[in-house]
Design a protein around this motif. Structure first.
Motif, PDB file in Angstrom:
ATOM      1  N   LYS A  48       0.830  -1.204   0.000  1.00  0.00           N
ATOM      2  CA  LYS A  48       0.000   0.000   0.000  1.00  0.00           C
ATOM      3  C   LYS A  48       0.866   1.256   0.000  1.00  0.00           C
ATOM      4  O   LYS A  48       0.590   2.219  -0.740  1.00  0.00           O
ATOM      5  CB  LYS A  48      -0.911  -0.021   1.231  1.00  0.00           C
ATOM      6  N   HIS A  49       1.936   1.226   0.771  1.00  0.00           N
ATOM      7  CA  HIS A  49       2.835   2.372   0.829  1.00  0.00           C
ATOM      8  C   HIS A  49       3.522   2.623  -0.513  1.00  0.00           C
ATOM      9  O   HIS A  49       3.565   3.771  -1.004  1.00  0.00           O
ATOM     10  CB  HIS A  49       3.884   2.138   1.921  1.00  0.00           C
ATOM     11  N   HIS A  50       4.023   1.582  -1.144  1.00  0.00           N
ATOM     12  CA  HIS A  50       4.712   1.742  -2.432  1.00  0.00           C
ATOM     13  C   HIS A  50       3.748   2.206  -3.513  1.00  0.00           C
ATOM     14  O   HIS A  50       4.098   3.072  -4.343  1.00  0.00           O
ATOM     15  CB  HIS A  50       5.361   0.422  -2.845  1.00  0.00           C
ATOM     16  N   LEU A  51       2.581   1.683  -3.526  1.00  0.00           N
ATOM     17  CA  LEU A  51       1.605   2.096  -4.543  1.00  0.00           C
ATOM     18  C   LEU A  51       1.187   3.549  -4.327  1.00  0.00           C
ATOM     19  O   LEU A  51       0.954   4.283  -5.307  1.00  0.00           O
ATOM     20  CB  LEU A  51       0.388   1.187  -4.510  1.00  0.00           C
ATOM     21  N   GLN A  52       1.061   3.952  -3.076  1.00  0.00           N
ATOM     22  CA  GLN A  52       0.748   5.355  -2.825  1.00  0.00           C
ATOM     23  C   GLN A  52       1.859   6.271  -3.321  1.00  0.00           C
ATOM     24  O   GLN A  52       1.587   7.328  -3.913  1.00  0.00           O
ATOM     25  CB  GLN A  52       0.515   5.574  -1.328  1.00  0.00           C
ATOM     26  N   GLU A  53       3.108   5.891  -3.120  1.00  0.00           N
ATOM     27  CA  GLU A  53       4.218   6.684  -3.646  1.00  0.00           C
ATOM     28  C   GLU A  53       4.171   6.743  -5.173  1.00  0.00           C
ATOM     29  O   GLU A  53       4.416   7.802  -5.782  1.00  0.00           O
ATOM     30  CB  GLU A  53       5.550   6.082  -3.193  1.00  0.00           C
ATOM     31  N   GLY A  54       3.875   5.627  -5.810  1.00  0.00           N
ATOM     32  CA  GLY A  54       3.780   5.619  -7.263  1.00  0.00           C
ATOM     33  C   GLY A  54       2.662   6.516  -7.765  1.00  0.00           C
ATOM     34  O   GLY A  54       2.828   7.246  -8.765  1.00  0.00           O
TER      35      GLY A  54
END
Length: 569
Positions: free
Chosen positions: A112-118
């Motif tokens: 979830k964190h990585h996708l939010q950054e993307g």
């Protein structure tokens, strides 16, 4: 191979792939959960099975046969095997399922964190592009307005009819639009340069970094699955040595089955100590008959035939009133022996079994007595210590316990003496019976009298006229009466006892034990001796056969003139 360089434009597909990876991990965790539930249920069912076939028993009821002991050894090994299945379930629950569920939560948060950054990086790039596009559109629009103002200015400048003010106004508008177009151009160029820079950063820095994090996360998920696969197998492999020992124990239990030992235990358990019944003597009732020459049937019988008849001809039958003829109802060689109530002196058991049980009880009482003696000695030593060192305790406080221990010792000594008396009685009877049996075997041509309730024979004819009052208790099914002579005297009296009343059988009674009488339901019998308080009543059938029947099995009606009656049936 890096996702950032190869899959820079596959953000949506990577989003779907990482979600599939987490779903697969949770699916495997669900598989492990169902597997460990199966293990737990299997172990529980095995333990219930062992408990079902290995019920609790008292010490006296413990099996001694090797086949039974081996079976219970197999059950114990199976119970240990069930324990190992529980260990497998616990290993899977903690090291596989629990680990997977914890990792699933962590990987979900990380994804979830990585996708939010993307998404933030993509939103920033989209905003830059939107600003650049707006400046571009503005520049295009300003250029078109500048072209229009130029055309208007050129037209008025060449028109001789146009006034000077109109030309000046068109010229000023042209200059203004040209200036605005130049400013829009500069703004567009700046926005374009900014967008290109942000786009380069996006696709060369932000996206590769985010995709690398996603790739690392997915790689760790794959590694974690491999580790849990191994832990899943290790949970099984760790218990294999113990499971092998359980199976080896079952095999050893199977090898321990010994048919010869079991047969010896059967003999040891059921050996009664009785001697087999001896031969029935021939009883010649024709000795008092007149043997005159006119009686051809008797006088013409050859002497050898008469001697053979006297020695036991096959066609002769003993008198049913003779004591030996009545003993046939007392033998239960192959008949069902009814279960007898347990007595303190074990008199309900055959002599050999009674001797073993008495000896066993004497040994147990001896161990208890030794414990009490050790306790007494310890208390006396403690009392001496207290007397020498009063500060350690009061010696008088131990006196009640010492007195109680001494009292227990006296009780145990009394019990041991009582059981030793019974044991001496049994051993004496067995010795006497063996002597009588040996004597009877050496003189088989002499009438041997009658059978005793214990299944042996006695040749003491002086015991045939004891009074019935000497009988202590009627024989119960399967219970040999210790008062052998009194018991047999009542059955061997030549004079029948008077009828005191009659009874009706409420239930059928096998009467397969010695001294008892077989009766059918609703059969009517004659009462010849009342119940003496031991639960047995002596009765006589209409055919003349006598014996004891359970008082609770019959409905008794006593005759009003039974006292002192001399009516015989």
């Amino acid at each position: 191979m890096s996702w950032g360089t190869e899959l820079w434009d596959q953000f949506d597909n990577l989003d779907k792939h990482t979600q599939w990876g987490i779903d697969f991990l949770e699916r495997y965790a669900k598989f492990v959960k169902e597997r460990l539930d199966i293990e737990q249920n299997y172990a529980k069912q095995l333990r219930n099975l062992v408990k079902k076939y290995c019920p609790k028993r008292s010490k006296e009821e413990e099996p001694r046969f090797t086949s039974c002991l081996s079976f219970y050894s197999v059950l114990n090994e199976l119970n240990d095997y069930a324990g190992q299945r529980e260990v497998v379930a616990e290993e899977m629950a903690h090291k596989v399922y629990g680990e997977l569920m914890r990792y699933s939560q962590d990987i979900k948060a990380e994804r979830k964190h990585h996708l939010q950054e993307g998404r933030k990086a993509q939103q920033h790039l989209d905003q830059c592009w939107k600003q650049m596009d707006n400046s571009k559109r503005k520049f295009e629009r300003e250029c078109k307005e500048a072209e229009k103002s130029q055309i208007t200015y050129d037209r008025l400048d060449n028109d001789i009819n146009a006034t000077k003010s109109e030309v000046e106004k068109a010229k000023a508008q042209f200059y203004l639009r040209t200036h605005m177009a130049d400013e829009s151009k500069n703004e567009y160029a700046a926005q374009l340069q900014n967008f290109n820079a942000e786009q380069w950063k996006h696709f060369n820095n932000a996206v590769p970094h985010i995709f690398k994090n996603l790739q690392d996360m997915d790689d760790r998920r794959t590694v974690k699955l491999g580790e849990t696969y191994r832990s899943f197998a290790e949970a099984e492999r760790r218990v294999i040595p113990i499971v092998s020992k359980c199976l080896e124990g079952m095999v050893s239990a199977a090898k321990a089955v010994d048919m010869r030992r079991d047969s010896a235990i059967v003999v040891e358990s059921f050996k009664s100590g009785f001697e087999p019944p001896g031969d029935f003597p021939f009883e010649d009732f024709s000795q008092n008959l007149s043997r005159s020459g006119s009686d051809g049937t008797i006088s013409n019988t050859p002497k050898g035939d008469r001697e053979r008849d006297r020695d036991g001809a096959p066609g002769s039958r003993p008198d049913p009133k003779h004591p030996m003829s009545r003993t046939k109802n007392k033998l239960w060689l192959f008949g069902k022996k009814p279960k007898a109530p347990s007595l303190e002196d074990f008199s309900h058991l055959p002599p050999e079994q009674r001797r073993k049980r008495l000896q066993q009880r004497i040994d147990e009482l001896g161990k208890e007595l030794q414990k009490e003696m050790d306790q007494r000695d310890a208390l006396n030593k403690m009392k001496d210590v207290y007397e020498k060192n009063p500060q350690m305790g009061d010696p008088s406080s131990l006196q009640p316990k010492i007195s109680e221990t001494i009292c227990n010792m006296e009780k145990l000594r009394s019990e041991i003496h009582k059981n030793e008396t019974w044991l001496s009685e049994v051993e004496g009877k067995q010795s006497t019976r063996g002597d009588r049996r040996h004597s009877a075997d050496n003189h088989h041509h002499t009438p041997q009298g009658r059978e005793s309730p214990e299944g042996s024979y006695t040749d003491d004819t002086s015991q045939e006229h004891h009074t019935p009052q000497l009988r202590t208790s009627p024989p119960k099914p399967g219970q040999p009466n210790p008062e052998l002579h009194e018991f047999d005297d009542e059955f061997d009296d030549d004079d029948p006892l008077p009828v005191l009343g009659h009874c009706k059988a409420l239930y059928s009674f096998d009467g397969q034990n010695e001294g008892t009488l077989v009766m059918a339901e609703d059969e009517v019998l004659y009462i010849i001796e009342e119940d003496k308080g031991d639960g047995w009543t002596r009765a006589r059938k209409q055919g003349g056969e006598e014996g004891y029947v359970p008082t609770s099995y019959v409905e008794i009606t006593m005759e009003r003139n039974s006292k002192g009656a001399v009516t015989y049936i």
